[in-house]
Scaffold this active site. Structure first.
Site, short mmCIF file in Angstrom:
data_model
loop_
_atom_site.label_atom_id
_atom_site.label_comp_id
_atom_site.label_asym_id
_atom_site.label_seq_id
_atom_site.Cartn_x
_atom_site.Cartn_y
_atom_site.Cartn_z
N HIS A 27 0.82 -1.21 0.00
CA HIS A 27 0.00 0.00 0.00
C HIS A 27 0.86 1.26 0.00
O HIS A 27 1.21 1.77 1.06
CB HIS A 27 -0.91 0.00 1.23
CG HIS A 27 -1.80 -1.21 1.31
ND1 HIS A 27 -1.34 -2.44 1.71
CD2 HIS A 27 -3.11 -1.36 1.03
CE1 HIS A 27 -2.34 -3.31 1.68
NE2 HIS A 27 -3.43 -2.68 1.26
N HIS A 258 -4.06 3.15 -3.44
CA HIS A 258 -4.28 2.60 -2.10
C HIS A 258 -3.50 1.31 -1.85
O HIS A 258 -2.73 1.22 -0.92
CB HIS A 258 -5.77 2.36 -1.83
CG HIS A 258 -6.01 1.45 -0.67
ND1 HIS A 258 -6.15 1.91 0.61
CD2 HIS A 258 -6.07 0.09 -0.59
CE1 HIS A 258 -6.29 0.88 1.44
NE2 HIS A 258 -6.26 -0.24 0.73
N GLU A 403 -17.74 -4.20 24.68
CA GLU A 403 -16.93 -5.41 24.82
C GLU A 403 -15.70 -5.37 23.94
O GLU A 403 -14.59 -5.72 24.36
CB GLU A 403 -17.78 -6.65 24.48
CG GLU A 403 -18.94 -6.90 25.42
CD GLU A 403 -20.19 -6.09 25.09
OE1 GLU A 403 -20.19 -5.40 24.04
OE2 GLU A 403 -21.16 -6.14 25.87
N HIS A 465 -28.61 -15.52 25.01
CA HIS A 465 -27.56 -15.35 26.01
C HIS A 465 -26.81 -16.63 26.32
O HIS A 465 -25.88 -16.62 27.11
CB HIS A 465 -28.17 -14.79 27.30
CG HIS A 465 -28.44 -13.33 27.25
ND1 HIS A 465 -29.18 -12.76 26.24
CD2 HIS A 465 -28.06 -12.31 28.07
CE1 HIS A 465 -29.24 -11.44 26.44
NE2 HIS A 465 -28.57 -11.16 27.54
C1 LIG Z 1 -11.50 -4.44 9.83
C2 LIG Z 1 -10.96 -4.31 8.44
N1 LIG Z 1 -11.80 -4.32 7.41
C3 LIG Z 1 -11.33 -4.23 6.15
C4 LIG Z 1 -10.00 -4.13 5.90
C5 LIG Z 1 -9.48 -4.07 4.49
N2 LIG Z 1 -8.98 -2.72 4.20
C6 LIG Z 1 -7.70 -2.40 4.31
S1 LIG Z 1 -7.40 -0.79 4.00
C7 LIG Z 1 -9.03 -0.50 3.66
C8 LIG Z 1 -9.50 0.86 3.29
C9 LIG Z 1 -9.15 1.81 4.33
O1 LIG Z 1 -9.35 3.09 3.91
P1 LIG Z 1 -8.50 4.24 4.57
O2 LIG Z 1 -8.38 3.99 6.01
O3 LIG Z 1 -9.08 5.51 4.14
O4 LIG Z 1 -7.07 4.02 3.96
P2 LIG Z 1 -6.45 4.73 2.66
O5 LIG Z 1 -7.11 4.10 1.47
O6 LIG Z 1 -6.73 6.17 2.77
O7 LIG Z 1 -5.02 4.37 2.73
C10 LIG Z 1 -9.77 -1.65 3.83
C11 LIG Z 1 -11.23 -1.75 3.61
C12 LIG Z 1 -9.15 -4.11 7.03
N3 LIG Z 1 -7.83 -4.03 6.91
N4 LIG Z 1 -9.64 -4.17 8.28
#
Ligand SMILES: Cc1ncc(C[n+]2csc(CCOP(=O)(O)OP(=O)(O)O)c2C)c(N)n1
Ligand SMILES: [Mg+2]
Length: 655
Positions: A27, A258, A403, A465
């Site tokens: 990334h 990204h 939680e 529960h």
């Molecule tokens: C809980 C979770 N859901 C989905 C992902 C997959 N994922 C990684 S980065 C991303 C997008 C995040 O967007 P942002 O925080 O704006 O990062 P940017 O594209 O700006 O680097 C996703 C959906 C993850 N890493 N964790």
């Protein structure tokens, strides 16, 4: 000639592009967008000493947007940490390199937390900030006065856990927590306006946070916003407007940067755009030297801190606690003697409270809590005062109905060090905390989950529960010790084992309902430490071995009594912890689970998995459907957890 901030930041950009390009995976967008803001933070504000990544009073930095892992790898490398080396960075995302796809706390010093599951880094940082304030209250400004910094993305601020964490941080007024939000308005699917239109700043203000904005690509403006945050007593969110993939002229500002390599042409174009005229992975000497010198800024403060520590009367105890070493001695043996002398028929949640009374009196480092079920989880001992914004010395946290936030905060506390967190909820709501439990296990931290109401035996609250598949699902998490003690003695033993487990979390599954004390004689060893042990051997010739956990061990006793009455010998094996049993040697395991007998498991939960002990031809007594609403005893009878129901099934198999 002094090197300007943009040039320093471009070193991060170049390393990020090059590493992702070499791996053809990763990334680049996030590190390129946040490079300037991160450079300001790491070269002007962050209190650290790369020569000693464990300096207890260092600032904690958490890259909550863990996909941007190259940002922290570049920062650690450039500021002079021993690892990652440039070769480690060349090996980004490859087997054997500590520069894993997402930052792993156990692979690199300086990576304070494993991040990647979005939102959890921020939530763990809240725990770090709690631990900092708590230890400050105990040891004073001389020894503990650092900050917790977070870089979070749009994703971190969308995930539900950010609400729990930020709400808790605002409530506890954790003013030394500062979050830099990479406000780039891009996520994987495209522009953030595809999916969100909330006012994040207003939301954080409503939590009781200070909110600032800046141009994240303008070092001076970042500095201004950070100074504002430092001056404000509340936790701070700084919205840094940035451009994802900044510097890549054709792709910046788009989701294309990204999560994939920019490609050779775009990398070449970015080098031109940024004026970075050097080969891949090469940092010119003057730029490298400037970074290195800026990395040493904290050395003086570190030395002064060390002198204060050495002069402090609390030195040894402080170091013991930060190292996570338990003190000499124990209250366990005296307590077990007491139970042998005066057996207690109690719910194991109550037995847990009794054990905790002794533990909390003996260990100053425990911090308890519950997600709004204190009276049900029996997690609070008499002397524990609440940890509040007015008194951080308290050792009990009212987490509220959070939680997941609780689990993540406990991870952060354990990662920070100096404290041992435990926290409670109903076992069924382990599902709400599960992503944090998983990260406890992955990060190898000592967090203790106290999960009560562990079966249909809880009764009237009904199927919503009543845990069914939870126990088995938790046992499937690597490096999580799941304990389901059968009585007061096992509960005390399991607490002791959990506290001594320095490199991983434990989860105690405890009953709501009373249970008889089954262990009446003082054993020469901590039998639960074997994971499974023979509670009572067969009297008649052995044809059956009954394996049971928790509240079903008493059922196994009744079954064994009935079988013995018919001349059929049956061992009773109590199995409080699968993973500890699996770690025993083969001789012990086959002694407990011999060949040539009928192996029967009895547990009021999903049977899936018990075959590994009972074999294909064994018998698995459990529940593979949802429970029902009725008094617990009625349900136990209804679902067949009685000798009357189980003995005929065994006899049928023996024929
Ligand atoms: C809980 C979770 N859901 C989905 C992902 C997959 N994922 C990684 S980065 C991303 C997008 C995040 O967007 P942002 O925080 O704006 O990062 P940017 O594209 O700006 O680097 C996703 C959906 C993850 N890493 N964790
Ligand atoms: Mg984004």
């Amino acid at each position: 000639m002094a090197i300007d901030i943009r040039t320093l930041a471009n070193a991060i950009r170049a390393l990020s592009m090059d590493a992702v390009e070499a791996a053809n995976s990763g990334h680049p967008g996030m590190p390129m967008g946040m490079a300037d803001a991160a450079t300001v933070l790491w070269t002007e504000y962050l209190r650290h000493d790369p020569a000693d990544p464990h300096w207890p009073d260092r600032d904690r930095f958490v890259l909550s947007a863990g996909h941007g892992s190259m940002l922290i790898y570049a920062l650690l490398h450039l500021t002079g940490y021993a690892r990652p080396t440039i070769d480690d960075i060349r090996g980004f995302r490859q087997l054997g390199s500590p520069c894993a796809g997402h930052p792993e706390n156990f692979l690199l010093e300086g990576v304070e937390a494993t991040t990647g599951p979005l939102g959890q880094g921020l939530a763990m940082a809240v725990g770090m900030a709690i631990a900092e304030r708590h230890l400050n209250a105990e040891y004073g400004d001389d020894l503990v006065a650092h900050r917790t910094w977070v870089v979070a993305g749009d994703g971190c601020l969308m995930e539900g856990v950010n609400h729990e964490a930020a709400g808790l941080a605002g409530h506890l007024a954790l003013g030394r927590l500062i979050v830099l939000w990479d406000d780039n308005k891009i996520t994987i699917d495209g522009a953030t306006d595809l999916s969100t239109s909330e006012d994040v700043a207003a939301r954080y203000a409503a939590y009781g946070w200070h909110v600032a904005r800046c141009d994240g690509l303008d070092a001076g403006d970042v500095r201004r916003a950070i100074d504002e945050a430092l001056a404000d007593p509340r936790p701070s969110l700084i919205a840094c407007r940035t451009i994802i993939g900044f510097g890549a002229p054709n792709k910046q500002g788009t989701a294309a940067t990204h999560g994939s390599a920019l490609g050779a042409d775009e990398v070449a174009a970015a080098r031109k755009e940024l004026g970075w005229d050097y080969p891949p992975f090469e940092i010119p000497a003057d730029i490298a030297a400037t970074w290195l010198a800026l990395g040493q800024r904290g050395q003086g403060e570190h030395r002064a801190w060390q002198a204060r520590l050495d002069a402090s009367a609390g030195r040894n105890e402080f170091l013991r606690r930060m190292a996570g070493r338990l003190p000499e001695g124990s209250t366990r043996d005296a307590y077990l003697d007491e139970l042998a002398a005066h057996p207690q028929n109690l719910a194991t949640r109550k037995s847990s409270e009794l054990a905790l009374e002794a533990i909390n009196a003996f260990l100053p480092e425990t911090i308890g809590g519950s997600a709004d079920l204190t009276g049900s989880n029996n997690t609070k001992t008499k002397a524990q005062k609440p940890l509040t914004k007015d008194d951080y010395s308290g050792r009990y946290i009212y987490y509220g109905i959070r939680e997941f936030g609780m689990g993540a905060a406990m991870n952060g506390m354990a990662l920070h060090g100096g404290v041992i967190p435990y926290g409670g909820t109903f076992l069924i709501f382990s599902d709400y905390a599960r992503p944090a439990i998983r990260l406890s296990a992955l990060q190898q931290v000592r967090v203790i989950y106290v999960m009560t109401h562990d079966s249909i035996g809880l009764g009237e609250d009904g199927p919503t529960h009543q845990p069914i598949e939870q126990l088995m699902g938790l046992r499937a998490i690597p490096n999580l010790a799941v304990f389901r003690p059968a009585d007061a003695v096992e509960t005390a033993e399991c607490w002791s084992l959990a506290l001594r487990r320095e490199d991983g979390p434990s989860l105690l599954a405890l009953t709501r309902q009373n249970l008889p004390q089954l262990r009446l004689e003082r054993a020469p060893e901590i039998l639960s430490g074997r994971g499974a042990y023979r509670l009572r051997g067969a009297d008649a010739a052995r044809r059956v071995v009954l394996l049971a956990t928790g509240s079903e061990v008493q059922v196994a006793v009744a079954v064994a009594d009935a079988l013995e009455g018919q001349g059929i010998g049956a061992d009773i094996v109590s199995m409080p912890c699968w993973s500890l049993f699996d770690a025993q040697d083969a001789a012990y395991r086959s002694d407990i689970l011999p060949d040539g007998v009928l192996l029967v498991s009895i547990e009021a939960g999903a049977t899936l998995g018990w075959e590994r002990y009972t074999g294909r031809f064994g018998l698995n007594i459990g529940i593979d459907r949802f429970g029902a609403s009725a008094p617990g005893d009625d349900l136990m009878r209804h679902f067949g957890f009685t000798a009357e129901a189980i003995v005929p099934k065994i006899l049928e198999r023996l024929e």
